[in-house]
Design an enzyme around this catalytic site. Structure first.
Site, short mmCIF file in Angstrom:
data_model
loop_
_atom_site.label_atom_id
_atom_site.label_comp_id
_atom_site.label_asym_id
_atom_site.label_seq_id
_atom_site.Cartn_x
_atom_site.Cartn_y
_atom_site.Cartn_z
N THR A 59 -6.06 3.20 -7.06
CA THR A 59 -7.25 3.19 -6.22
C THR A 59 -8.07 4.45 -6.41
OG1 THR A 59 -6.17 1.78 -4.59
CG2 THR A 59 -8.07 3.04 -3.84
N ILE A 80 -14.07 -11.60 1.82
CA ILE A 80 -13.62 -12.99 1.64
C ILE A 80 -13.05 -13.52 2.95
CG2 ILE A 80 -11.94 -14.46 0.48
CD1 ILE A 80 -12.28 -12.64 -1.98
N LYS A 135 -8.70 -0.13 -8.83
CA LYS A 135 -9.26 -0.72 -7.62
C LYS A 135 -10.33 0.21 -7.04
CE LYS A 135 -7.84 -2.65 -3.14
NZ LYS A 135 -8.83 -1.96 -2.29
N HIS A 153 -13.72 -1.15 -0.91
CA HIS A 153 -12.65 -0.83 0.05
C HIS A 153 -12.88 -1.54 1.38
CE1 HIS A 153 -9.23 2.09 0.03
NE2 HIS A 153 -9.21 1.78 1.31
N SER A 197 0.83 -1.20 0.00
CA SER A 197 0.00 0.00 0.00
C SER A 197 0.86 1.26 0.00
CB SER A 197 -0.90 0.00 1.24
OG SER A 197 -1.52 1.26 1.41
N TYR A 242 -2.37 5.64 -4.24
CA TYR A 242 -3.33 6.72 -4.05
C TYR A 242 -2.81 7.95 -4.80
CZ TYR A 242 -5.55 4.26 -0.10
OH TYR A 242 -6.22 3.36 0.69
N ARG A 275 -14.93 0.24 4.04
CA ARG A 275 -14.31 1.26 4.87
C ARG A 275 -14.48 2.67 4.33
NH1 ARG A 275 -10.62 -1.26 8.27
NH2 ARG A 275 -8.97 0.29 8.19
#
Length: 414
Positions: free
Chosen positions: A186, A334, A276, A300, A136, A160, A303
């Site tokens: 994202t 998942i 994403k 997400h 990330s 990001y 979130r």
């Protein structure tokens, strides 16, 4: 009448088979975990409340996350009988490379907060299992150190787009130079979601020592020992490290993100690029027209926007519309290998796990991540055998029915 007799000593001895005690506490705990929920239980017991809730929680009423998990539970499988599948092949080709399993590790922020091994444990476990690992932008291990932890495996980078665009561009260049082969761009975080557990816990990065955190730490000294005796917890790729999670996200993200940003990133990035956070069919089509290699149906992990669409429910329609032109993947909710099998059967080429990986990390560090992968692998293989399917390629929509619990009312266009 039942004939009775005195127990024979030799027969009693045969019954008295005692296991050798396991002195390694981590191994003992992980050996007792048979499901991802078992790992979650261990993680909750061993991790301070604020850190656990950051991982476990979602936005506002947490409806999106609950619905995503319920959607997987509302699956009916349709097995074929008398179809031998003694050995199953779980491998797939995804975005130009192999994966030994039809899932990879999703990007997670602040990962060393959950357990001090952080992304190094995740990348190492992914490499050993032959699956991709995603770092990330808000990771706590550098791009280069993740590469060192997984030198021969597949590393992906999640990006990001921040207010200072050059920071994002430089991160993309670094990841490309380090050999990361796929970029997850994202798009569902123009602002931070309202993660109320974090607000109620007064959660910040780095965590602050207060009366409440000290009391909560008393039964969990091992976490604090790790935290206080290892390098400072901070973002590996960003300079801002202080404040609540919402403050940090709002400072880094930019609500003006647009297709122009995608165009620039596409020019910078040398490898595959996937988007994403896609949450409807129209955006899926539009993104394919802009030349991306794939999309990840995701809200997400619940979130961001609460009551957002359920990615697993979107899957069949999106695959029907764009599946021939781009790689469609799915995440959110998942918790079982059967969830992954159902997703692949309905057309997903790949899936990503986030919380499931972090529960393992909190439960036992690198060994806990290995256990997460082992549990999911076992569940995938068992589900495939019970379906009479010998390879991932044999999974088809006919193997799965999505049972309806939430049905939309007819729209009233005024």
């Amino acid at each position: 009448m039942v004939q009775r007799q005195f127990p024979k000593p030799l027969e009693l001895l045969e019954l008295m088979q005692f296991k050798k005690p396991e002195l390694n506490g981590t191994k003992r705990r992980l050996d007792a975990a048979y499901t991802i929920n078992d790992l979650r239980t261990i993680a909750k017991r061993r991790t301070p409340k604020a850190a656990f809730d950051y991982t476990d929680g979602a936005a506002e009423g947490e409806t999106s996350l609950a619905r995503a998990r319920q959607a997987f539970q509302d699956v009916e499988f349709h097995p074929d009988v008398l179809r031998p599948a003694a050995d199953v092949d779980t491998s797939v080709e995804i975005l130009g490379g192999p994966s030994a399993l039809p899932f990879g590790i999703a990007p997670t922020g602040f990962t060393r907060l959950m357990q001090t091994e952080g992304e190094v444990a995740g990348a190492g476990a992914a490499g050993a299992a032959g699956i991709p690992f995603t770092l990330s932008t808000l990771g706590t291990t550098s791009i280069e150190n993740v590469k060192a932890a997984n030198p021969n495996g597949r590393n992906w980078f999640q990006l990001y787009v921040m207010r200072d665009r050059e920071i994002s561009y430089e991160l993309a260049r670094r990841a490309g130079a380090a050999g990361f082969d796929t970029l997850q761009f994202t798009v569902d975080t123009p602002v931070a979601g309202a993660r109320l557990r974090d607000k109620r816990n007064g959660f910040s990065i780095p965590p602050q020592l207060t009366l409440g955190t000290i009391i909560n730490a008393i039964p969990r000294p091992w976490w604090w020992i790790d935290f206080l005796t290892t390098p400072k917890l901070e973002f590996a790729s960003l300079s801002a490290t202080g404040g609540t999670v919402g403050d940090l996200l709002n400072a880094a993200m930019d609500p003006t993100i647009s297709y122009e940003d995608l165009k620039v990133i596409r020019e910078i990035w040398p490898g595959k690029i996937v988007i994403k956070g896609v949450q409807n069919v129209e955006d899926s089509k539009r993104l394919i027209d802009h030349g991306v290699d794939g999309i990840i149906l995701s809200n997400h992990g619940g979130r961001q926007l609460d009551r957002a669409p359920i990615p697993f429910h979107l899957l069949p329609t999106v695959v029907r519309e764009v599946g021939k032109d781009a790689t469609v993947m799915v995440d959110t909710g998942i918790m079982n290998g059967a969830d992954i099998v159902a997703s692949i059967a309905l057309g997903a080429k790949f899936t990503l796990i986030g919380r499931a990986y972090l529960y393992g990390l909190m439960a036992g560090g690198r060994a806990g991540v290995d256990k997460t992968i082992e549990i999911l692998r076992s569940e995938i293989e068992r589900t495939m055998k019970l379906l009479g399917v010998a390879s991932i390629a044999e999974l088809e929509p006919r193997h799965v029915t999505q049972l309806t619990r939430l049905a939309p009312m007819p729209r009233q266009d005024v």
